[in-house]
Design an enzyme around this catalytic site. Structure first.
Site, PDB file in Angstrom:
ATOM      1  N   CYS A  25       0.831  -1.197   0.000  1.00 45.91           N
ATOM      2  CA  CYS A  25       0.000   0.000   0.000  1.00 45.91           C
ATOM      3  C   CYS A  25       0.867   1.248   0.000  1.00 45.91           C
ATOM      4  O   CYS A  25       2.089   1.179   0.003  1.00 45.91           O
ATOM      5  CB  CYS A  25      -0.925   0.021   1.210  1.00 45.91           C
ATOM      6  N   ASP A  56      11.294  31.810 -28.064  1.00 43.73           N
ATOM      7  CA  ASP A  56      12.438  32.298 -28.831  1.00 43.73           C
ATOM      8  C   ASP A  56      11.986  32.381 -30.288  1.00 43.73           C
ATOM      9  O   ASP A  56      11.132  31.605 -30.727  1.00 43.73           O
ATOM     10  CB  ASP A  56      13.602  31.308 -28.683  1.00 43.73           C
ATOM     11  N   ASP A  62      19.736  29.122 -25.158  1.00 42.70           N
ATOM     12  CA  ASP A  62      18.777  29.622 -24.184  1.00 42.70           C
ATOM     13  C   ASP A  62      18.875  28.910 -22.841  1.00 42.70           C
ATOM     14  O   ASP A  62      17.958  28.992 -22.027  1.00 42.70           O
ATOM     15  CB  ASP A  62      17.353  29.450 -24.744  1.00 42.70           C
TER      16      ASP A  62
END
Length: 754
Positions: free
Chosen positions: A23, A439, A643
């Site tokens: 569980c 971009d 970037d």
């Protein structure tokens, strides 16, 4: 952890298969046991898959010993291929399913007749010697069922007890054990109990064991469907490759292909490993990897990736990435990692589960004490029923499955659409994005610009000479605009010349010397900085920029020689994709190092009103921070290389790539195809997955929280009703099935492109 690479230097990740975890509370215990080991950076368990992913410099034997110490079994998946692991898992699941079904029928074989007997009004009490003998026989049968059909619950409960913990097995073992022991006390000592308390609950014990086994079996069956995305990806891998060795073509196993091997692929065959075409021309279907439906033309020097399908021509290519290094292998690994990871909302469920079982046990005891002291006769019988029902109905199986099942299906669904999600946190955060920074070059546009205009400022130079000079100085640059100039020169059979003293100034341009002449090539800022007189050419450059062309100035010996204009065409579906984002209430912003006029022209065409232009690479992350300071949840989309700082700072970084190493490792989410529709798809899948998780968690929490008071006897003072432990067992078992089924609904989800 480095967000850009998704890995930590010197730290490896290994996966273990866990056996015996029943569980959600087991998840927390296993993770705590592993995370406290020296050398372990992180350990995350996927309860749905019953696997745990461990990052750190620790041997598998140490990890396995730590897991065994707390009562579970584990084994490493090291040196086992994904294909073999999947086959092994399917065989194990089928064996487990068959075993659970046998145990279910065995238990229900006794429980159902007893239940029918009870419903038809048959006495479930012990008042005579004959009844005592019959119920003793049934009690012995019930004990056999507890052993043969429910042994795994009692073993799990004992292991938890030895390790001073509690889990689902504890609740089931206590509940069924209490019902059986009470019933046996009634059988052996009926006269010691009040007449109304001589009720036996053997049918409850048998039915609960049978129904919970049924629930587990159905869960296993449904759980298998969530791995379909991984199965499909693994199915893309070719089994063999035809390599050229010693002037002969031979078929070998895919594992035996070496770097730089020359491989032959015929029409209709899968590309076995990543490589570069050395001979031939063909069209390749990459839809299974990128989601792009149209085949891509490939010729000499073009890259091809494993798993894609050769449609037409026969080609030879040189293997550049093999085995675990291929793009497909990395994609499979990335999808598996993401499916194993937890979004923040999932960690909440783990924390609650850790405390839930002990709290339920306390509630069960308190409930029994209340019935013993304040309940009507037979108080003891009511106390037993109440305690047993509370223990059974509160099993937190559904709670543990709620998040991982949805994440597995959601991540797999995204992968089918060519969207690779790195982890559960990115999956959750993507659903909350309020602002998306795009971009320009290679994201909104094709990223393959072309020279469109050459304006001569100094009539002593010819167009060919200008292109020769520009191509020569730009041949040392990796900028897409520079490549356009070089490509244009090569098309005209112009060979770039050697440049000396070359220097690139980020965000401005380049400089160098050619045959004793000083060259400057770049934007207007670069010219002004070097005191180059531009006169009326500023107006001409502006006119070009208004047409979405990028004007670049070339100065020779500190005098303007020409303007070369380059245009990067907008992708055919960028406009529709941006409209999709805006329709979802997302603020779309364009970010580019290009000049403002060109940026505004492109923005106008695609419907973007906010533009950050002439931004230097190091300033891009500042723009991300600027939007975040305004309270926006920011997504940043770029190429994953230039970037990088902005991608790292954004709440979610999206890399648009083609499945190469850099594209996959550069952001939280990688879009395998070049289309911006992938962004909208990723956000749509993220929202659908998070919605599904919330539905599952709500169902599991409400079920457990609401079920416990009724199980304790809340309805009795009002309606005179007690919840039967058998009903609690059935409800608990089917709650897990409900969660799994709801998660599998995600497999039917399809993002709308329009």
């Amino acid at each position: 952890m480095n967000k850009l690479t998704g890995s930590t230097a010197g730290i490896n990740t290994q996966e273990l298969i866990i056996e015996g975890a029943g569980c959600a509370s087991c998840v927390g215990k296993i993770e705590i046991a592993l995370n406290t080991l020296d050398g372990v950076e992180s350990a995350e368990m996927n309860f749905a898959l019953r696997t745990v992913s461990v990052s750190g410099d620790v041997g598998a034997d140490v990890l396995i010993k730590a897991i065994e110490t707390i009562g579970y079994n584990a084994r490493s998946t090291k040196d086992t291929s994904d294909d073999a692991l999947l086959d092994e898992k399917e065989v194990a699941d089928e064996k487990y399913y068959s075993g659970l079904m046998r145990q279910m029928w065995l238990a229900l074989g006794l429980g159902i007749p007893l239940m029918i007997y009870s419903l038809l009004g048959g006495p479930m009490t012990v008042d005579t010697s004959l009844e005592q003998g019959v119920w003793l026989f049934i009690g012995i049968l019930c004990a056999a069922i507890m052993y043969f059909a429910g042994k795994h619950f009692y073993i799990g409960a004992w292991k938890s007890f030895v390790n001073h913990t509690a889990n689902m097995d504890t609740l089931i073992a206590l509940g069924t054990g209490t019902a059986w022991i009470y019933s046996m006390v009634v059988v052996f000592f009926p006269m010691a109990l009040p007449e109304m308390a001589r009720h036996v609950y053997f049918e409850a014990t048998a039915m609960i064991i049978g129904l919970i086994n049924l629930g587990l079996a159905l869960e296993v069956k449904a759980r298998g469907r969530t791995s379909e995305a991984i199965k499909r990806l693994i199915g893309l891998q070719a089994k063999t490759a035809r390599v050229v060795r010693d002037q002969k073509e031979i078929d070998i196993a895919i594992e035996q292909v070496l770097l730089n091997d020359i491989v032959r692929v015929r029409p209709g065959e899968k590309i076995p490993v990543d490589g570069v075409v050395t001979q031939g021309h063909t069209s390749i279907d990459e839809s299974m990897l990128t989601g792009e439906p149209m085949p891509v033309e490939k010729g000499e020097h073009d890259e091809i990736v494993a798993g894609s399908l050769n449609k037409s021509g026969s080609i030879l290519f040189k293997a550049t990435r093999v085995g675990k290094d291929t793009a497909l292998a990395q994609i499979i690994n990335m999808v598996k990692r993401a499916q194993n990871s937890k979004p923040p909302i999932g960690r909440l469920a783990d924390i609650i589960s850790a405390y839930f079982v002990p709290v339920v046990m306390i509630i069960s005891i308190v409930s029994a004490l209340v019935w013993l002291n304040f309940g009507p006769a037979p108080a003891l019988a009511y106390a037993v029923v109440s305690a047993t029902t509370v223990l059974i109905i509160a099993c937190p199986c559904a709670l543990g499955l709620a998040t991982p099942m949805s994440v597995m299906v959601g991540v797999g669904k995204a992968a089918e659409a060519g969207v690779l999600i790195r982890n559960g946190e990115a999956l959750q955060t993507a659903s909350k994005i309020t602002a998306m920074i795009l971009d320009k070059t290679g994201t909104i546009t094709e990223g393959a610009p072309k020279v469109t205009d050459i304006l001569i400022a100094d009539k002593s130079y010819t167009e060919k000479y200008i292109l020769t000079v520009a191509a020569s100085i730009e041949s040392g640059s990796e900028h897409p605009l520079a490549q356009a100039v070089v490509d244009s020169a090569i098309e005209q059979e112009i060979i770039p010349e050697e440049i000396s003293d070359f220097q690139a100034i980020a965000g401005h341009g380049v400089e160098g010397q050619l045959n004793g002449h000083q060259l400057l090539f770049g934007n207007q800022k670069w010219m002004i900085k070097n005191n180059i007189h531009l006169s009326e050419f500023v107006v001409k450059a502006q006119q070009l920029a208004d047409e979405a062309k990028t004007p670049m100035y070339l100065a020779i010996d500190n005098k303007l020689a020409a303007i070369i204009a380059v245009s990067d065409p907008i992708k055919t579906d960028s406009i529709d994709a941006i409209k999709r984002l805006q329709a979802n209430g997302i603020r779309v912003v364009m970010l580019t190092g290009d000049n403002r006029a060109t940026a505004n022209a492109v923005a106008k065409k695609v419907g973007i009103t906010e533009v950050f232009a002439e931004v230097l690479p190091e300033e891009k992350s500042n723009k991300v921070a600027e939007l975040q300071a305004q309270g926006e949840i920011v997504g940043m989309t770029g190429d994953g290389i230039n970037d990088a700082p902005a991608l790292a700072l954004a709440n979610v970084g999206f890399a648009i790539g083609t499945g190469t190493d850099v594209a996959i490792e550069s952001a939280d989410i990688t879009l395998m195809r070049g289309s911006l529709h992938g962004l909208a798809d990723a956000i749509a899948v993220s929202k659908a997955t998070l919605r599904n998780i919330k539905q599952n968690l709500f169902g599991a929490f409400i079920y457990n929280v609401a079920g416990v008071p009724f199980a304790a006897g809340l309805l009795y003072p009002i309606f005179g009703l007690m919840l039967n432990p058998v009903i609690a067992g059935a409800a608990m078992a089917f709650s897990s099935l409900t969660v799994v089924s709801n998660a599998n609904r995600l497999r039917l989800f399809k993002p709308q492109e329009h």
